[in-house]
Design a protein around this motif. Structure first.
Motif, mmCIF file in Angstrom:
data_model
loop_
_atom_site.group_PDB
_atom_site.id
_atom_site.type_symbol
_atom_site.label_atom_id
_atom_site.label_comp_id
_atom_site.label_asym_id
_atom_site.label_seq_id
_atom_site.Cartn_x
_atom_site.Cartn_y
_atom_site.Cartn_z
ATOM 1 N N ILE A 40 -33.872 55.194 -32.551
ATOM 2 C CA ILE A 40 -33.779 53.790 -32.950
ATOM 3 C C ILE A 40 -34.869 52.960 -32.267
ATOM 4 C CG2 ILE A 40 -32.350 51.717 -32.791
ATOM 5 C CD1 ILE A 40 -29.892 53.588 -33.039
ATOM 6 N N PHE A 41 -35.087 53.208 -30.994
ATOM 7 C CA PHE A 41 -36.090 52.459 -30.246
ATOM 8 C C PHE A 41 -37.467 52.601 -30.884
ATOM 9 C CE2 PHE A 41 -39.121 52.304 -26.600
ATOM 10 C CZ PHE A 41 -38.964 50.973 -26.277
ATOM 11 N N GLN A 42 -37.881 53.829 -31.186
ATOM 12 C CA GLN A 42 -39.193 54.049 -31.792
ATOM 13 C C GLN A 42 -39.276 53.444 -33.183
ATOM 14 O OE1 GLN A 42 -41.810 55.119 -30.211
ATOM 15 N NE2 GLN A 42 -40.627 55.514 -28.342
ATOM 16 N N GLN A 43 -38.191 53.518 -33.938
ATOM 17 C CA GLN A 43 -38.214 52.967 -35.290
ATOM 18 C C GLN A 43 -38.302 51.446 -35.274
ATOM 19 O OE1 GLN A 43 -35.575 54.862 -37.951
ATOM 20 N NE2 GLN A 43 -35.984 53.504 -39.667
ATOM 21 N N GLY A 141 -23.015 40.146 -29.508
ATOM 22 C CA GLY A 141 -23.157 41.574 -29.262
ATOM 23 C C GLY A 141 -24.588 41.913 -28.890
ATOM 24 N N SER A 142 -24.807 42.379 -27.663
ATOM 25 C CA SER A 142 -26.155 42.620 -27.139
ATOM 26 C C SER A 142 -26.405 44.114 -26.988
ATOM 27 C CB SER A 142 -26.301 41.908 -25.785
ATOM 28 O OG SER A 142 -27.542 42.197 -25.185
ATOM 29 N N VAL A 143 -27.296 44.662 -27.824
ATOM 30 C CA VAL A 143 -27.663 46.075 -27.789
ATOM 31 C C VAL A 143 -28.991 46.217 -27.055
ATOM 32 C CG1 VAL A 143 -28.348 48.067 -29.188
ATOM 33 C CG2 VAL A 143 -26.423 46.635 -29.896
ATOM 34 N N ASN A 144 -29.084 47.235 -26.200
ATOM 35 C CA ASN A 144 -30.261 47.405 -25.354
ATOM 36 C C ASN A 144 -30.861 48.785 -25.552
ATOM 37 O OD1 ASN A 144 -29.737 44.864 -23.598
ATOM 38 N ND2 ASN A 144 -27.803 45.960 -23.662
ATOM 39 N N MET A 145 -32.164 48.819 -25.854
ATOM 40 C CA MET A 145 -32.892 50.061 -26.071
ATOM 41 C C MET A 145 -34.163 50.059 -25.224
ATOM 42 S SD MET A 145 -31.215 51.824 -28.380
ATOM 43 C CE MET A 145 -29.920 51.571 -29.592
ATOM 44 N N LYS A 162 -21.865 34.175 -9.572
ATOM 45 C CA LYS A 162 -22.991 34.855 -10.199
ATOM 46 C C LYS A 162 -22.582 36.282 -10.527
ATOM 47 C CE LYS A 162 -26.340 32.143 -7.532
ATOM 48 N NZ LYS A 162 -27.478 32.198 -6.575
ATOM 49 N N TYR A 163 -23.292 36.879 -11.479
ATOM 50 C CA TYR A 163 -22.985 38.262 -11.848
ATOM 51 C C TYR A 163 -24.267 38.940 -12.295
ATOM 52 C CZ TYR A 163 -19.832 42.047 -13.036
ATOM 53 O OH TYR A 163 -19.173 43.244 -13.036
ATOM 54 N N GLU A 164 -24.332 40.256 -12.089
ATOM 55 C CA GLU A 164 -25.529 41.005 -12.481
ATOM 56 C C GLU A 164 -25.134 42.357 -13.048
ATOM 57 O OE1 GLU A 164 -28.505 41.379 -9.481
ATOM 58 O OE2 GLU A 164 -29.513 43.059 -10.475
ATOM 59 N N ILE A 165 -25.792 42.736 -14.139
ATOM 60 C CA ILE A 165 -25.595 44.040 -14.764
ATOM 61 C C ILE A 165 -26.966 44.657 -15.012
ATOM 62 C CG2 ILE A 165 -24.640 45.311 -16.727
ATOM 63 C CD1 ILE A 165 -22.784 42.997 -17.255
ATOM 64 N N ALA A 166 -27.102 45.943 -14.791
ATOM 65 C CA ALA A 166 -28.305 46.675 -15.179
ATOM 66 C C ALA A 166 -28.061 47.241 -16.574
ATOM 67 C CB ALA A 166 -28.592 47.792 -14.187
ATOM 68 N N LEU A 167 -28.689 46.646 -17.578
ATOM 69 C CA LEU A 167 -28.460 47.042 -18.974
ATOM 70 C C LEU A 167 -29.311 48.269 -19.304
ATOM 71 C CD1 LEU A 167 -28.309 43.557 -20.716
ATOM 72 C CD2 LEU A 167 -26.414 45.000 -19.953
ATOM 73 N N GLU A 168 -28.642 49.346 -19.692
ATOM 74 C CA GLU A 168 -29.283 50.644 -19.847
ATOM 75 C C GLU A 168 -29.656 50.945 -21.297
ATOM 76 O OE1 GLU A 168 -27.079 53.686 -17.283
ATOM 77 O OE2 GLU A 168 -25.640 52.040 -17.462
ATOM 78 N N HIS A 169 -30.462 51.963 -21.443
ATOM 79 C CA HIS A 169 -30.886 52.487 -22.746
ATOM 80 C C HIS A 169 -29.657 52.929 -23.548
ATOM 81 C CE1 HIS A 169 -33.451 54.342 -25.693
ATOM 82 N NE2 HIS A 169 -33.292 55.585 -25.278
ATOM 83 N N ILE A 198 -36.262 46.825 -25.922
ATOM 84 C CA ILE A 198 -35.871 45.996 -27.061
ATOM 85 C C ILE A 198 -34.406 45.609 -26.889
ATOM 86 C CG2 ILE A 198 -35.460 45.935 -29.551
ATOM 87 C CD1 ILE A 198 -37.829 47.807 -29.894
ATOM 88 N N ASN A 199 -34.129 44.331 -27.058
ATOM 89 C CA ASN A 199 -32.763 43.825 -27.030
ATOM 90 C C ASN A 199 -32.436 43.196 -28.384
ATOM 91 O OD1 ASN A 199 -31.163 40.936 -26.349
ATOM 92 N ND2 ASN A 199 -30.214 42.798 -25.594
ATOM 93 N N LEU A 200 -31.269 43.513 -28.918
ATOM 94 C CA LEU A 200 -30.799 42.947 -30.175
ATOM 95 C C LEU A 200 -29.520 42.177 -29.890
ATOM 96 C CD1 LEU A 200 -31.522 46.254 -30.604
ATOM 97 C CD2 LEU A 200 -31.477 45.526 -32.987
#
Length: 207
Positions: A40-43, A141-145, A162-169, A198-200
């Motif tokens: 999906i990321f490459q496309q 809805g946040s998708v992360n690639m 405060k809050y922090e997340i490491a958003l992964e592939h 890429i974030n959607l």
């Protein structure tokens, strides 16, 4: 408070619910499999109509520090930072992703904003998705690639929250409840070597 790394195996039904004051996050670290995520990321890099938009600031045009694209239903125009974005029609790939995210979120989406972070120099400043056309208590809805990036949140009225997340592939983050009215979020720049991402962000725009 912080959440770092993968907590679950390769099962997109597993999620972590994060109850914040005035808001709810649901995080799926492996919503898409690694193979699907890579494809999906490459496309998306190859097929999305990417543009570097600008906004008016202090009397001059300033480029956004990332590439962007807006897709959705014909009546889902979206306005922010002094710009109005008219959607491009859904692609088959975006439709597939939208439907999977909508099923997990238990709602429908009619549009998606895509952001392409080419390197650690690209970023997203503090903001909330609280425009009137999103309605009351929108579900985002946040998708992360691609590369993992820090996702920071801060409460608008309580500076110590405060809050922090490491958003992964291949991950999905759902933002629910009152969150957009009480919290802001950002993706900061980083000096560390980091690949493209890429974030959607899927949403429902009310006409």
């Amino acid at each position: 408070m912080s959440l770092q790394g993968s907590l679950f195996g390769q099962d997109n039904n597993h999620k972590q619910e994060i109850n914040l004051e005035n808001g709810l996050l649901e995080y799926y670290p492996h919503f898409f499999t690694p193979t699907d995520s890579d494809r999906i990321f490459q496309q998306l890099i190859a097929t999305i109509t990417w543009k570097q938009e600008s906004m008016r600031m202090y009397g001059r045009e300033v480029l956004f520090p990332r590439l962007m694209a807006w897709y959705g239903d014909a009546n889902s125009s979206y306005s922010f930072s002094g710009n109005t974005f008219k959607p491009l029609p859904w692609t088959a790939e975006l439709t597939m992703i939208r439907d999977r995210v909508a099923m997990a979120a238990g709602t429908t989406f009619n549009s998606v904003l895509l952001n392409y972070y080419r390197s650690g120099n690209d970023s997203m400043g503090w903001h909330a998705d609280d425009e009137p056309e999103l309605g009351k208590n929108p579900v985002i809805g946040s998708v992360n690639m691609g590369a993992t990036r820090r996702f920071l949140l801060r409460h608008r009225y309580h500076q110590d929250l405060k809050y922090e997340i490491a958003l992964e592939h291949g991950s999905l983050l759902l933002m629910k409840g009152e969150l957009q009215h009480f919290w802001e979020h950002q993706v900061p720049k980083t000096a560390k070597p980091v690949g493209p991402r890429i974030n959607l962000t899927f949403r429902y725009i009310y006409p």
